[in-house]
Design an enzyme around this catalytic site. Structure first.
Site, PDB file in Angstrom:
ATOM      1  N   TYR A  95       0.853  -1.265   0.112  1.00 57.87           N
ATOM      2  CA  TYR A  95      -0.046  -0.004  -0.025  1.00 57.87           C
ATOM      3  C   TYR A  95       0.841   1.408   0.094  1.00 57.87           C
ATOM      4  CZ  TYR A  95      -3.538   3.393   1.453  1.00 57.87           C
ATOM      5  OH  TYR A  95      -4.484   4.454   1.539  1.00 57.87           O
ATOM      6  N   ASP A 144       9.172   2.898   0.191  1.00 52.12           N
ATOM      7  CA  ASP A 144       8.279   3.558   0.823  1.00 52.12           C
ATOM      8  C   ASP A 144       8.377   3.209   2.384  1.00 52.12           C
ATOM      9  OD1 ASP A 144       6.000   4.449   1.913  1.00 52.12           O
ATOM     10  OD2 ASP A 144       4.550   3.722   0.469  1.00 52.12           O
ATOM     11  N   LYS A 200       3.599   9.223   8.961  1.00 51.92           N
ATOM     12  CA  LYS A 200       3.283   8.697  10.156  1.00 51.92           C
ATOM     13  C   LYS A 200       4.175   9.073  11.190  1.00 51.92           C
ATOM     14  CE  LYS A 200       0.366   5.051   8.456  1.00 51.92           C
ATOM     15  NZ  LYS A 200       0.797   4.279   7.005  1.00 51.92           N
TER      16      LYS A 200
HETATM   17  C1  LIG Z   1      -0.013   4.799   5.561  1.00 50.29           C
HETATM   18  C2  LIG Z   1       1.089   4.636   4.272  1.00 50.29           C
HETATM   19  C3  LIG Z   1       0.863   5.508   3.283  1.00 50.29           C
HETATM   20  C4  LIG Z   1      -0.087   6.578   3.432  1.00 50.29           C
HETATM   21  O1  LIG Z   1       0.019   7.351   4.098  1.00 50.29           O
HETATM   22  P1  LIG Z   1      -1.137   8.646   4.202  1.00 50.29           P
HETATM   23  O2  LIG Z   1      -0.370   9.350   5.450  1.00 50.29           O
HETATM   24  O3  LIG Z   1      -2.338   7.857   4.982  1.00 50.29           O
HETATM   25  O4  LIG Z   1      -1.531   9.170   3.051  1.00 50.29           O
HETATM   26  C5  LIG Z   1       1.680   5.093   2.322  1.00 50.29           C
HETATM   27  N1  LIG Z   1       2.467   4.308   2.087  1.00 50.29           N
HETATM   28  C6  LIG Z   1       2.666   3.465   3.397  1.00 50.29           C
HETATM   29  C7  LIG Z   1       3.709   2.303   3.374  1.00 50.29           C
HETATM   30  C8  LIG Z   1       1.839   3.449   4.407  1.00 50.29           C
HETATM   31  O5  LIG Z   1       1.746   2.759   5.399  1.00 50.29           O
END
Ligand SMILES: *Cc1c(COP(=O)(O)O)cnc(C)c1O
Length: 476
Positions: free
Chosen positions: A146, A241, A314
């Site tokens: 994701y 990511d 986060k």
């Molecule tokens: C939470 C998350 C996102 C998206 O971040 P948001 O602040 O919710 O837009 C992207 N990549 C990863 C791996 C995530 O866990």
């Protein structure tokens, strides 16, 4: 008091009149586990209090940001102090420089970074830079990873997309979907044959540094290094990511676990920068070697590698909306106004958000990570014991201090595996724990989040609630 007389229930009813499904992010609706989500009135340390006055030990932590616990006094004071000096300027301010310096100091491949307001914005912007830098359109992602709700990245995404068993999203154009190629996670052969066939069209591979949105999948040994090497050999980029794993899996995120070791397992182009050579000016860090087609001197699949771009969110905002993307200076300097890639934000680098992020980093020392690691492993054993005693098939997987529990007895290495678990058993486990005062992520596809505020007393409360929950899971 019956459930439909509770305050949370009436708030949920009100919310559903004006907010789709009553929530501003899908998993919060409890759709896959059923029932009414508690509306949270306040939170402190490891505890949440809902609108009905129930208290829960929180294992969601706002999905990661609350790594120091809720309403941490140092973080709250810093935000309060910043608020007194103005909420937003739309002009440069000190806090954003300090926060980015902190990121660059802590993560070797970061030479330059830009702040945004969410993880989604970070991955979206990183893709734009990668496409501009390579002059190519195609992006490769992995099933179950994701990356936020970026159009191009919603195919076979984890998190809520997995929770609700959606193949992708409506409203994404065919053209966008065509430019995204989804491969099975961890499958080197699939990556190699795709690059053999279409390498010249590929702008970037994007991957979660360690997948944590289909539950936690430990990357196969050397997999990220292999991706870097494969991408670089074809003139493509690697974007890792770390929105979830960053400053969570370890002090340097997952790169701190599978990046080059600080004492130089790799060769020259490698890690000389573990102790901060990568700061400020940036030249000479691991990422610097990547400019022309990547670090060519490393052994095949070896430890001497770096992503070209990375994304964060986060933890770095300490609970306020912040994301970041960064990496090689030559790539980041493609951004306007230096270069041709447009990217902007009215509230980017917001002073409250940067104050919260900086205060959070101030609390993230070695002792904090040691404590997170201890709490995480204690919880893992408690959960394993309870589920084993009740005879519930399960597998616990980790990525540094991150972990999740799959309700199946075989290891999970791919999205296909992750989907093949007993989500009904999870639902019963979830509700029994909620009843017992423990708030888990309301989905079998999510990591569990601990904080430095989860002390022995809190862990004891979880331990007391686990046996009944495990028995509930067993009653199929
Ligand atoms: C939470 C998350 C996102 C998206 O971040 P948001 O602040 O919710 O837009 C992207 N990549 C990863 C791996 C995530 O866990």
């Amino acid at each position: 008091m019956t459930l439909d007389e509770t305050t949370s229930q009436s708030l949920f009813d009100r919310a559903k009149q004006v907010i789709p499904a009553g929530v501003n992010s899908p998993v919060r609706a409890f759709g896959s586990v059923g029932g009414t989500p508690p509306f949270i009135a306040s939170a402190s340390g490891a505890l949440l209090t809902d609108a009905d006055g129930h208290e829960y030990v929180d294992l969601v932590g706002s999905w990661g940001p609350m790594i120091l616990g809720h309403a941490n006094p140092r973080v709250v004071d810093a935000v309060r102090e910043a608020a007194g000096r103005g909420l937003s300027f739309g002009a440069p301010q000190t806090g954003e420089v300090s926060l980015v310096e902190e990121l660059v100091r802590r993560v070797r491949p970061l030479q330059k970074v830009r702040l945004v307001n969410s993880g989604t914005e970070a991955t979206m912007s990183a893709l734009r830079v990668a496409r501009a830098a390579t002059g190519r359109d195609v992006v490769v992602k992995f099933a179950g990873c994701y990356h936020g709700h970026v159009d191009a990245l919603l195919a076979e995404a984890g998190s809520g997309v997995a929770t609700f068993a959606m193949p992708g999203s409506a409203g994404v154009t065919e053209g966008t979907a065509r430019d995204t190629i989804v491969l099975p996670y961890g499958d080197r052969d699939a990556v190699a044959s795709l690059f053999a066939e279409r390498g010249g069209e590929i702008a970037a591979i994007i991957t979660e540094a360690a997948p944590a949105n289909m539950g936690v999948v430990t990357p196969p040994e050397g997999f990220n290094a292999f991706l870097a090497e494969t991408a670089h050999a074809a003139g493509a980029l690697l974007i890792t990511d770390e929105v979830l794993t960053g400053f969570r899996a370890s002090a340097e995120g997952y790169y701190g676990i599978d990046g080059p070791t600080a004492d130089g397992a790799g060769s020259a182009a490698g890690a000389g920068s573990a102790d901060g050579a990568g700061s400020a000016g940036g030249a000479g860090s691991a990422a610097g070697a990547g400019s022309a087609g990547g670090p060519g001197s490393g052994p095949v699949g070896g430890s001497d590698w770096a992503p070209d771009l990375m994304t964060f969110g986060k933890v770095i905002g300490g609970g306020l909306p912040v994301g970041a993307f960064g990496g090689r200076a030559d790539l980041m300097d493609l951004l306007a106004p230096l270069g041709p890639v447009y990217q902007a934000g009215t509230l980017s680098g917001n002073p409250l958000a940067t104050a919260a992020g900086l205060a959070t980093f101030a609390g993230l020392d070695d002792a904090a990570y040691a404590r997170l690691a201890r709490t995480s492993s204690t919880l893992q054993s408690l959960v394993a014991d309870a589920l084993t005693t009740a005879g519930v098939p399960h597998t616990i997987q980790t990525a540094g201090t991150l972990f999740s529990v799959f309700f199946r007895d075989q290891p999970v290495t791919s999205y296909e595996d992750a989907k093949d678990q007993d989500t009904a058993a999870f639902g019963r486990f979830f509700h029994a724990l909620l009843e017992g005062g423990v708030y888990l992520p309301p989905s079998a596809f999510e990591a569990w989040f601990v904080s430095t505020a989860h002390d022995e007393r809190i862990v004891d409360r979880i331990a007391r609630a686990l046996p009944a929950a495990a028995r509930a899971a067993a009653q199929g």
